[in-house]
Design a protein around this motif. Sequence first.
Motif, PDB file in Angstrom:
ATOM      1  N   ARG A 158      38.258  29.430  34.261  1.00  0.00           N
ATOM      2  CA  ARG A 158      37.903  30.011  35.566  1.00  0.00           C
ATOM      3  C   ARG A 158      37.721  31.517  35.426  1.00  0.00           C
ATOM      4  N   ASP A 159      36.930  32.051  36.307  1.00  0.00           N
ATOM      5  CA  ASP A 159      36.612  33.468  36.284  1.00  0.00           C
ATOM      6  C   ASP A 159      37.883  34.308  36.529  1.00  0.00           C
ATOM      7  N   PRO A 160      38.151  35.302  35.649  1.00  0.00           N
ATOM      8  CA  PRO A 160      39.387  36.083  35.797  1.00  0.00           C
ATOM      9  C   PRO A 160      39.462  36.872  37.101  1.00  0.00           C
ATOM     10  N   VAL A 161      38.299  37.318  37.598  1.00  0.00           N
ATOM     11  CA  VAL A 161      38.315  38.089  38.849  1.00  0.00           C
ATOM     12  C   VAL A 161      38.750  37.183  40.000  1.00  0.00           C
ATOM     13  N   GLU A 162      38.202  35.963  39.979  1.00  0.00           N
ATOM     14  CA  GLU A 162      38.563  34.983  40.997  1.00  0.00           C
ATOM     15  C   GLU A 162      40.054  34.613  40.886  1.00  0.00           C
ATOM     16  N   LEU A 163      40.522  34.469  39.635  1.00  0.00           N
ATOM     17  CA  LEU A 163      41.933  34.124  39.435  1.00  0.00           C
ATOM     18  C   LEU A 163      42.850  35.226  39.943  1.00  0.00           C
ATOM     19  N   THR A 164      42.494  36.479  39.620  1.00  0.00           N
ATOM     20  CA  THR A 164      43.335  37.592  40.060  1.00  0.00           C
ATOM     21  C   THR A 164      43.362  37.645  41.589  1.00  0.00           C
ATOM     22  N   ALA A 165      42.204  37.406  42.199  1.00  0.00           N
ATOM     23  CA  ALA A 165      42.157  37.409  43.673  1.00  0.00           C
ATOM     24  C   ALA A 165      43.057  36.307  44.233  1.00  0.00           C
ATOM     25  N   GLU A 166      43.064  35.152  43.546  1.00  0.00           N
ATOM     26  CA  GLU A 166      43.920  34.061  44.015  1.00  0.00           C
ATOM     27  C   GLU A 166      45.399  34.448  43.905  1.00  0.00           C
ATOM     28  N   VAL A 167      45.756  35.093  42.790  1.00  0.00           N
ATOM     29  CA  VAL A 167      47.151  35.513  42.620  1.00  0.00           C
ATOM     30  C   VAL A 167      47.520  36.532  43.700  1.00  0.00           C
ATOM     31  N   LEU A 206      46.571  41.019  33.655  1.00  0.00           N
ATOM     32  CA  LEU A 206      45.991  41.129  35.008  1.00  0.00           C
ATOM     33  C   LEU A 206      46.950  40.545  36.046  1.00  0.00           C
ATOM     34  N   VAL A 207      47.501  39.379  35.715  1.00  0.00           N
ATOM     35  CA  VAL A 207      48.409  38.724  36.665  1.00  0.00           C
ATOM     36  C   VAL A 207      49.690  39.545  36.814  1.00  0.00           C
ATOM     37  N   ASP A 208      50.150  40.095  35.687  1.00  0.00           N
ATOM     38  CA  ASP A 208      51.376  40.905  35.706  1.00  0.00           C
ATOM     39  C   ASP A 208      51.220  42.131  36.614  1.00  0.00           C
ATOM     40  N   SER A 209      49.986  42.628  36.728  1.00  0.00           N
ATOM     41  CA  SER A 209      49.775  43.858  37.505  1.00  0.00           C
ATOM     42  C   SER A 209      49.749  43.589  39.016  1.00  0.00           C
ATOM     43  N   VAL A 210      49.764  42.328  39.421  1.00  0.00           N
ATOM     44  CA  VAL A 210      49.726  42.037  40.862  1.00  0.00           C
ATOM     45  C   VAL A 210      51.106  42.295  41.475  1.00  0.00           C
TER      46      VAL A 210
END
Length: 427
Positions: A158-167, A206-210
């Motif tokens: 899956r697209d990382p931008v989309e994943l980060t938005a989901e997180v 990326l996920v860690d930065s949320v």
Amino acid sequence: MNAHDSERMKGMLESLGYSEAAERADADLILFNTCSIREAADNRFIAHLGEAKRLKSEDPGRVVGVGGCWAQSVKDEVFERFPFVDVAFGPGQIHRLAEFLASDSLTAQGYFEFEDFSGHLPDKREREFQAWIQISQGCNCRCSYCIVPSTRGREQSRDPVELTAEVERLAADGVREVTLLGQNVNSYGRDVPRERKTTFAELLALVDSVAGIERIRYTSPHPKDMREDVIRAHAELPALCEHIHLPLQSGSSRILKAMRRTYDRGRYLDRVALIREHVPDCALTTDIIVGFPGETERDFAETLEVVEAVGYDGAFTFVFSPRRGTEAATLEGRLAHPVKRERMERLVEAVQRRARERAQRFVGRTMEVLVEGPSRTDPARLRGRSRHNKAVNFEGTGAPGDLIEVEIDAATSMTLSGQERLLSRVV
Ligand code: 5AD
Ligand code: SF4
């Protein structure tokens, strides 16, 4: 992955106005989300389907649906074998269920081409503060025993931008712990052209930065793809937990080759050494299959040796189950049931003994616990999980979703126990 898909189905049904019936006999829609990883699950499902048939004959207006990997592996044959089934769909077509239910369709429908990630659908989380996130679908490996590549298809990240938005959305909704899901999480991004590629280690960062995400887990990585960047991330990213689930499957290089795992015992142990070098306290868990065709006593002894050497914090152990369409199902050298059972007993003894020994390192330490609710055995106590993914039963006052410091005073192979460190609440 299957349980996560169920949450998506549940979320989607709720958004259509459905709610859970107390009993099957009260349901307007009976929906099965099937797993085919081992034969036992299939057999149990067929028995449940018999009950659905009976309920449907009592009330023909009832809708019977079958989703998941079993449906995918039999495809339209499901309607020949079980004519009372109204709708069937594979793991890549969960959204089609809504379409079917909204369409007043009277003819049975099957949906089996992979179309979309279930991650787009509304979810219904078991706990408000924990969420699964599907980062990829399918698997490009060819493990000879495994049905997954034929049911979930080729790997698609899956697209990382989309994943980060989901997180970010989940964090805003109160989620503190996320578990990234994929059949082979650390090959994430390899199906994407180089110029747009994000590696699994980069995704973790990326996920860690949320903000608000306090814990990150993932399952499962493949040992062949376990690179140093991911291992280092465990030491460097504050939210990434000190736990790695690293499926071994067998400790015998000969059997690993027949399994087409593409690593041998030496390479696996090198990965473990690298993990211990960078994250000395990291919890390690694994999956092991006993009784693969042709497994000799010597091969099995090698699996036990790895279990002794690594000292896993826990393991899921499985008896080999021949799956339709897989290479291993056609191999000679099937083992007799008593041999498999006896090996399984020895394996479980070794896993538990080592896990109990390893767990003693937590006694006397203060550990951060994410509270899940009351203890299962003693409702006066609380239960939660440590970053190492150990269940912890303790005396304390937290609410589900709280992070609490607990002083550990005892440890068994599966659980730790202790009491809340009261100072931490005052500070
Ligand atoms: N028989 C037994 N165990 C299996 N697994 C996958 N396929 C089979 C099979 N045919 C186990 C593997 C995998 C876990 C999810 O299930 O250990 O890592
Ligand atoms: Fe199956 Fe192997 Fe892919 Fe895991 S890595 S899903 S065991 S084929």
